[in-house]
Design a protein around this motif. Structure first.
Motif, PDB file in Angstrom:
ATOM      1  N   ALA A  58       0.831  -1.206   0.000  1.00  0.00           N
ATOM      2  CA  ALA A  58       0.000   0.000   0.000  1.00  0.00           C
ATOM      3  C   ALA A  58       0.863   1.252   0.000  1.00  0.00           C
ATOM      4  N   GLY A  59       1.896   1.273   0.834  1.00  0.00           N
ATOM      5  CA  GLY A  59       2.782   2.422   0.907  1.00  0.00           C
ATOM      6  C   GLY A  59       3.552   2.645  -0.378  1.00  0.00           C
ATOM      7  N   LEU A  60       4.021   1.550  -1.000  1.00  0.00           N
ATOM      8  CA  LEU A  60       4.773   1.660  -2.254  1.00  0.00           C
ATOM      9  C   LEU A  60       3.883   2.137  -3.395  1.00  0.00           C
ATOM     10  N   ALA A  61       2.617   1.715  -3.383  1.00  0.00           N
ATOM     11  CA  ALA A  61       1.690   2.171  -4.421  1.00  0.00           C
ATOM     12  C   ALA A  61       1.503   3.682  -4.322  1.00  0.00           C
ATOM     13  N   ALA A  62       1.420   4.185  -3.096  1.00  0.00           N
ATOM     14  CA  ALA A  62       1.278   5.629  -2.909  1.00  0.00           C
ATOM     15  C   ALA A  62       2.572   6.359  -3.275  1.00  0.00           C
ATOM     16  N   ARG A  63       3.704   5.751  -2.954  1.00  0.00           N
ATOM     17  CA  ARG A  63       4.997   6.402  -3.195  1.00  0.00           C
ATOM     18  C   ARG A  63       5.353   6.473  -4.674  1.00  0.00           C
ATOM     19  N   TYR A  64       5.213   5.339  -5.366  1.00  0.00           N
ATOM     20  CA  TYR A  64       5.629   5.283  -6.768  1.00  0.00           C
ATOM     21  C   TYR A  64       4.578   5.843  -7.724  1.00  0.00           C
ATOM     22  N   GLN A  66       2.492   4.017  -9.233  1.00  0.00           N
ATOM     23  CA  GLN A  66       2.431   2.987 -10.283  1.00  0.00           C
ATOM     24  C   GLN A  66       1.691   1.774  -9.720  1.00  0.00           C
ATOM     25  N   PRO A  67       0.366   1.883  -9.540  1.00  0.00           N
ATOM     26  CA  PRO A  67      -0.359   0.802  -8.853  1.00  0.00           C
ATOM     27  C   PRO A  67      -0.244  -0.558  -9.526  1.00  0.00           C
ATOM     28  N   PHE A  68      -0.275  -0.606 -10.865  1.00  0.00           N
ATOM     29  CA  PHE A  68      -0.196  -1.905 -11.543  1.00  0.00           C
ATOM     30  C   PHE A  68       1.164  -2.552 -11.318  1.00  0.00           C
ATOM     31  N   ALA A  69       2.239  -1.776 -11.483  1.00  0.00           N
ATOM     32  CA  ALA A  69       3.593  -2.314 -11.320  1.00  0.00           C
ATOM     33  C   ALA A  69       3.825  -2.768  -9.883  1.00  0.00           C
ATOM     34  N   VAL A  70       3.367  -1.980  -8.923  1.00  0.00           N
ATOM     35  CA  VAL A  70       3.537  -2.344  -7.513  1.00  0.00           C
ATOM     36  C   VAL A  70       2.728  -3.598  -7.183  1.00  0.00           C
ATOM     37  N   GLY A  71       1.477  -3.651  -7.641  1.00  0.00           N
ATOM     38  CA  GLY A  71       0.643  -4.836  -7.396  1.00  0.00           C
ATOM     39  C   GLY A  71       1.234  -6.085  -8.014  1.00  0.00           C
ATOM     40  N   LEU A  72       1.749  -5.965  -9.241  1.00  0.00           N
ATOM     41  CA  LEU A  72       2.359  -7.116  -9.914  1.00  0.00           C
ATOM     42  C   LEU A  72       3.625  -7.560  -9.201  1.00  0.00           C
ATOM     43  N   GLY A  73       4.446  -6.609  -8.769  1.00  0.00           N
ATOM     44  CA  GLY A  73       5.666  -6.954  -8.042  1.00  0.00           C
ATOM     45  C   GLY A  73       5.379  -7.675  -6.740  1.00  0.00           C
TER      46      GLY A  73
END
Length: 199
Positions: A135-141, A143-150
């Motif tokens: 959740a934090g990385l999605a907000a930071r980057y 890039q929700p799709f890339a973060v979710g896939l990672g």
């Protein structure tokens, strides 16, 4: 390196490190001693996909929840899981159960095994460090799709490793011993979460 690729790689590395010593691996190992490997992997992968989508979609809302509330719920869930595992692990063996344990997982349908695995991991991942990190990385980057896939790929990698190890160990270790070890581990997670709640 593009920002999407950086987000994917960074999330994969962070979630992989967070999940390796985590309850996710322990729970998947225990499930693999009870069911065949492929349905377990399918079920936990579906749970990880759902949790990754939820973490990315509602990331900012999850990070706004009071930490004590999240820790308290996690403590209760792990306490219950530890109790159930220890109760089953120390229950008297029924006649023929030891022979069945040596033969491996019971013949259970693919769908039932996958749904059980999905339910266990879906519940276990709520409030998990990797979910909050996602959740934090999605907000930071941004890039929700890339973060979710990672996050999804990292969790499935850990689950695949746990299934492989579980299949190798299931013939050598008694399922009751694994349940006892997992029950102690879950109880430890519960106590740690409780300490975070009151500390």
């Amino acid at each position: 390196m593009s920002s999407a690729l950086l987000a994917l790689a960074g999330t994969f590395a962070l979630v992989l490190v967070a999940e390796l010593p985590d309850k996710t691996m322990v729970a998947t190992l225990v499930l693999t001693t009870r069911f065949r490997g492929w349905p377990v992997l399918a079920g936990v992968s579906a749970a990880f996909a759902a949790q990754s989508v939820i973490a990315v979609a509602f990331g900012s809302a999850l990070t706004l929840l009071p930490e004590r509330v999240v820790s308290g719920v996690v403590a209760a869930l792990f306490g219950l899981g530890g109790y159930l595992l220890l109760r089953e692990g120390f229950a008297p063996a029924e006649e023929g159960e030891q022979d069945a344990a040596r033969r491996g997982p019971a013949p259970v349908s693919f769908l039932r095994s996958a749904m059980t695995s999905f339910g266990v991991l879906f519940a276990a991942e709520w409030g998990d460090a990797s979910q909050l990190a996602t959740a934090g990385l999605a907000a930071r980057y941004g890039q929700p799709f890339a973060v979710g896939l990672g996050a999804f790929l990292a969790a499935v990698t850990v689950a695949g490793l746990a299934v492989f190890i579980g299949r190798k160990l299931s013939g050598r270790l008694r399922p009751r011993l694994l349940q006892r070890v997992a029950g102690v581990a879950f109880t430890g997670f519960a106590l740690f979460a409780l300490w975070q709640t009151v500390g």
